[in-house]
Motif scaffolding. Structure first.
Motif, PDB file in Angstrom:
ATOM      1  N   LEU A  62      -0.289   5.890   9.688  1.00 43.72           N
ATOM      2  CA  LEU A  62       0.074   5.065   8.184  1.00 43.72           C
ATOM      3  C   LEU A  62      -0.451   4.577   7.377  1.00 43.72           C
ATOM      4  CD1 LEU A  62       2.802   3.505  10.812  1.00 43.72           C
ATOM      5  CD2 LEU A  62       2.943   5.854   9.252  1.00 43.72           C
ATOM      6  N   GLY A  63      -0.175   4.579   6.079  1.00 43.60           N
ATOM      7  CA  GLY A  63      -0.850   4.095   5.029  1.00 43.60           C
ATOM      8  C   GLY A  63      -0.865   2.651   5.013  1.00 43.60           C
ATOM      9  N   GLY A  64      -1.707   1.353   4.288  1.00 45.45           N
ATOM     10  CA  GLY A  64      -1.604   0.192   4.494  1.00 45.45           C
ATOM     11  C   GLY A  64      -0.766  -0.693   4.233  1.00 45.45           C
ATOM     12  N   LYS A  65       0.656   0.094   2.852  1.00 46.83           N
ATOM     13  CA  LYS A  65       2.305  -0.492   2.224  1.00 46.83           C
ATOM     14  C   LYS A  65       2.846  -0.066   4.127  1.00 46.83           C
ATOM     15  CE  LYS A  65       0.412  -2.201  -1.418  1.00 46.83           C
ATOM     16  NZ  LYS A  65       0.879  -3.701  -1.929  1.00 46.83           N
ATOM     17  N   ALA A  66       2.245   1.356   4.315  1.00 50.79           N
ATOM     18  CA  ALA A  66       4.462   1.391   5.141  1.00 50.79           C
ATOM     19  C   ALA A  66       3.690  -0.023   6.046  1.00 50.79           C
ATOM     20  CB  ALA A  66       3.743   2.470   5.843  1.00 50.79           C
ATOM     21  N   LEU A  67       1.910   0.068   7.022  1.00 52.37           N
ATOM     22  CA  LEU A  67       2.478  -0.516   7.867  1.00 52.37           C
ATOM     23  C   LEU A  67       2.570  -2.286   7.315  1.00 52.37           C
ATOM     24  CD1 LEU A  67      -1.765   0.772   9.113  1.00 52.37           C
ATOM     25  CD2 LEU A  67       1.008   0.589  10.499  1.00 52.37           C
ATOM     26  N   GLU A  68       2.419  -3.078   6.443  1.00 53.65           N
ATOM     27  CA  GLU A  68       2.175  -3.965   6.304  1.00 53.65           C
ATOM     28  C   GLU A  68       4.076  -4.230   6.243  1.00 53.65           C
ATOM     29  OE1 GLU A  68       1.354  -7.455   2.215  1.00 53.65           O
ATOM     30  OE2 GLU A  68       1.205  -5.180   2.199  1.00 53.65           O
ATOM     31  N   LYS A  69       4.900  -3.151   5.498  1.00 52.27           N
ATOM     32  CA  LYS A  69       6.682  -3.184   5.721  1.00 52.27           C
ATOM     33  C   LYS A  69       7.229  -3.339   6.850  1.00 52.27           C
ATOM     34  CE  LYS A  69      10.118  -0.151   4.991  1.00 52.27           C
ATOM     35  NZ  LYS A  69       9.840   0.399   5.897  1.00 52.27           N
ATOM     36  N   PHE A  70       6.595  -2.720   7.606  1.00 54.34           N
ATOM     37  CA  PHE A  70       6.638  -3.311   9.073  1.00 54.34           C
ATOM     38  C   PHE A  70       6.175  -4.481   9.622  1.00 54.34           C
ATOM     39  CE2 PHE A  70       6.606   2.059   9.347  1.00 54.34           C
ATOM     40  CZ  PHE A  70       7.642   2.244   9.138  1.00 54.34           C
ATOM     41  N   ALA A  71       5.329  -4.231   9.506  1.00 55.24           N
ATOM     42  CA  ALA A  71       4.769  -5.598  10.174  1.00 55.24           C
ATOM     43  C   ALA A  71       6.237  -7.353   9.790  1.00 55.24           C
ATOM     44  CB  ALA A  71       3.287  -6.045   9.854  1.00 55.24           C
ATOM     45  N   VAL A  73       2.829 -17.007   8.785  1.00 55.72           N
ATOM     46  CA  VAL A  73       3.067 -18.169   8.118  1.00 55.72           C
ATOM     47  C   VAL A  73       4.080 -18.511   7.033  1.00 55.72           C
ATOM     48  CG1 VAL A  73       2.452 -20.570   7.279  1.00 55.72           C
ATOM     49  CG2 VAL A  73       0.729 -19.502   8.949  1.00 55.72           C
ATOM     50  N   ASN A  74       5.081 -19.021   7.285  1.00 53.99           N
ATOM     51  CA  ASN A  74       6.429 -18.297   6.721  1.00 53.99           C
ATOM     52  C   ASN A  74       6.611 -17.268   6.737  1.00 53.99           C
ATOM     53  OD1 ASN A  74       8.606 -19.754   4.739  1.00 53.99           O
ATOM     54  ND2 ASN A  74       7.109 -19.652   3.222  1.00 53.99           N
ATOM     55  N   GLY A  75       6.503 -16.283   7.583  1.00 53.33           N
ATOM     56  CA  GLY A  75       6.800 -15.398   7.360  1.00 53.33           C
ATOM     57  C   GLY A  75       5.700 -14.129   6.960  1.00 53.33           C
ATOM     58  N   LYS A  76       4.640 -14.816   6.202  1.00 55.50           N
ATOM     59  CA  LYS A  76       3.891 -13.999   5.933  1.00 55.50           C
ATOM     60  C   LYS A  76       2.459 -13.296   5.989  1.00 55.50           C
ATOM     61  CE  LYS A  76       5.591 -13.781   0.894  1.00 55.50           C
ATOM     62  NZ  LYS A  76       6.040 -12.742   1.407  1.00 55.50           N
ATOM     63  N   PRO A  77       2.060 -12.697   6.988  1.00 56.53           N
ATOM     64  CA  PRO A  77       0.785 -12.591   8.136  1.00 56.53           C
ATOM     65  C   PRO A  77      -0.366 -12.959   6.753  1.00 56.53           C
ATOM     66  CG  PRO A  77       2.031 -10.122   8.030  1.00 56.53           C
ATOM     67  CD  PRO A  77       2.461 -11.570   7.308  1.00 56.53           C
ATOM     68  N   LEU A  78      -1.261 -13.839   7.057  1.00 54.98           N
ATOM     69  CA  LEU A  78      -3.011 -14.916   6.371  1.00 54.98           C
ATOM     70  C   LEU A  78      -3.314 -13.411   6.338  1.00 54.98           C
ATOM     71  CD1 LEU A  78      -2.009 -18.114   7.556  1.00 54.98           C
ATOM     72  CD2 LEU A  78      -1.059 -17.010   5.638  1.00 54.98           C
ATOM     73  N   ARG A  79      -3.736 -13.389   4.989  1.00 56.70           N
ATOM     74  CA  ARG A  79      -5.563 -12.062   4.545  1.00 56.70           C
ATOM     75  C   ARG A  79      -4.822 -10.641   5.817  1.00 56.70           C
ATOM     76  NH1 ARG A  79     -10.379 -16.035   4.423  1.00 56.70           N
ATOM     77  NH2 ARG A  79     -11.029 -13.672   4.569  1.00 56.70           N
ATOM     78  N   TRP A  80      -3.556 -10.134   5.457  1.00 53.73           N
ATOM     79  CA  TRP A  80      -3.582  -8.968   5.693  1.00 53.73           C
ATOM     80  C   TRP A  80      -4.856  -7.989   5.158  1.00 53.73           C
ATOM     81  CZ3 TRP A  80      -0.505  -6.433   8.420  1.00 53.73           C
ATOM     82  CH2 TRP A  80      -0.028  -4.908   8.149  1.00 53.73           C
ATOM     83  N   VAL A  81      -5.035  -8.199   3.813  1.00 57.26           N
ATOM     84  CA  VAL A  81      -5.936  -6.985   2.958  1.00 57.26           C
ATOM     85  C   VAL A  81      -7.196  -7.593   3.972  1.00 57.26           C
ATOM     86  CG1 VAL A  81      -7.109  -6.408   0.469  1.00 57.26           C
ATOM     87  CG2 VAL A  81      -4.827  -7.282   1.063  1.00 57.26           C
ATOM     88  N   GLN A  82      -7.410  -8.421   4.565  1.00 55.78           N
ATOM     89  CA  GLN A  82      -8.698  -8.739   5.444  1.00 55.78           C
ATOM     90  C   GLN A  82      -8.406  -7.556   6.817  1.00 55.78           C
ATOM     91  OE1 GLN A  82      -7.591 -10.724   3.213  1.00 55.78           O
ATOM     92  NE2 GLN A  82      -9.392 -11.437   1.952  1.00 55.78           N
ATOM     93  N   HIS A  83      -7.857  -8.073   6.862  1.00 53.70           N
ATOM     94  CA  HIS A  83      -6.733  -7.507   8.280  1.00 53.70           C
ATOM     95  C   HIS A  83      -7.472  -5.759   8.228  1.00 53.70           C
ATOM     96  CE1 HIS A  83      -7.056 -11.109  11.799  1.00 53.70           C
ATOM     97  NE2 HIS A  83      -6.144 -12.004  10.000  1.00 53.70           N
ATOM     98  N   LEU A  84      -6.402  -5.574   7.338  1.00 51.09           N
ATOM     99  CA  LEU A  84      -6.583  -4.047   7.283  1.00 51.09           C
ATOM    100  C   LEU A  84      -7.407  -3.546   7.376  1.00 51.09           C
ATOM    101  CD1 LEU A  84      -4.046  -2.215   7.437  1.00 51.09           C
ATOM    102  CD2 LEU A  84      -4.053  -1.826   5.073  1.00 51.09           C
ATOM    103  N   GLU A  85      -8.496  -3.814   6.074  1.00 56.41           N
ATOM    104  CA  GLU A  85      -9.475  -3.677   5.374  1.00 56.41           C
ATOM    105  C   GLU A  85     -10.381  -2.779   7.332  1.00 56.41           C
ATOM    106  OE1 GLU A  85     -12.781  -1.670   4.710  1.00 56.41           O
ATOM    107  OE2 GLU A  85     -10.874  -1.711   4.103  1.00 56.41           O
ATOM    108  N   ARG A  86     -10.674  -3.867   8.120  1.00 53.23           N
ATOM    109  CA  ARG A  86     -11.112  -4.525   9.023  1.00 53.23           C
ATOM    110  C   ARG A  86     -11.055  -3.674  10.153  1.00 53.23           C
ATOM    111  NH1 ARG A  86     -12.800 -10.055  12.148  1.00 53.23           N
ATOM    112  NH2 ARG A  86     -10.468 -10.037  13.102  1.00 53.23           N
TER     113      ARG A  86
END
Length: 146
Positions: free
Chosen positions: A64-73, A37-50
């Motif tokens: 890849l680390g979490g920050k790298a995955l978030e950057k690419f997303a 939503v508005n260019g940002k994945p909602l609940r990113w941390v929870q999805h990555l943890e799952r």
């Protein structure tokens, strides 16, 4: 449409995964789908943890680390100009024999146009900019983690 596949942004018609990929053959992988939503994945941390929890259970190392995955997303969402979308992160063991990876682990992001009415999309965008809670409530219809 661009996808992110193993460290590269490639056009969808060039995004190729082997027919011998264990995820394709046996479902030996996992995925997370999240609302953007508005260019940002909602609940990113929870999805990555799952995703991490599932990968640990299956014995698949996320390359890849979490920050790298978030950057690419975020880059993929921006490059495809889809600020309100569904984002799918797929992780596969790759090509190999039972529980043995011969090739690299496959990491793929795909982004899809979110099938919202214009009213819902506008409400989500307005809510995300003014009231994040309202955006979550709207997105909850599409994302089971919200």
């Amino acid at each position: 449409m661009l996808v992110f596949l193993n460290g590269e942004f490639v056009p969808e018609d060039r995004a190729v995964v082997s027919v011998f990929d264990r995820s394709f053959l046996y479902g030996d992988g996992l995925f997370e789908t999240m609302c953007v939503v508005n260019g940002k994945p909602l609940r990113w941390v929870q999805h990555l943890e799952r995703l991490r929890s599932g990968a640990d259970f299956l014995g698949i190392k996320i390359p890849l680390g979490g920050k790298a995955l978030e950057k690419f997303a975020a880059e993929l969402v921006a490059k495809n100009q889809l600020p309100n979308a569904l984002l799918r992160l797929t992780l596969s063991r790759g090509v190999g024999q039972v529980l043995v990876t011969l090739g690299a682990v496959v990491v793929m992001f795909c982004v899809y146009q979110l099938v919202w009415t214009n009213v819902e999309a506008n409400a989500a965008t307005d809510a995300a900019s003014s009231d994040l809670r309202a955006a979550y409530e709207l997105a909850a219809q599409y994302d089971p983690l919200v």
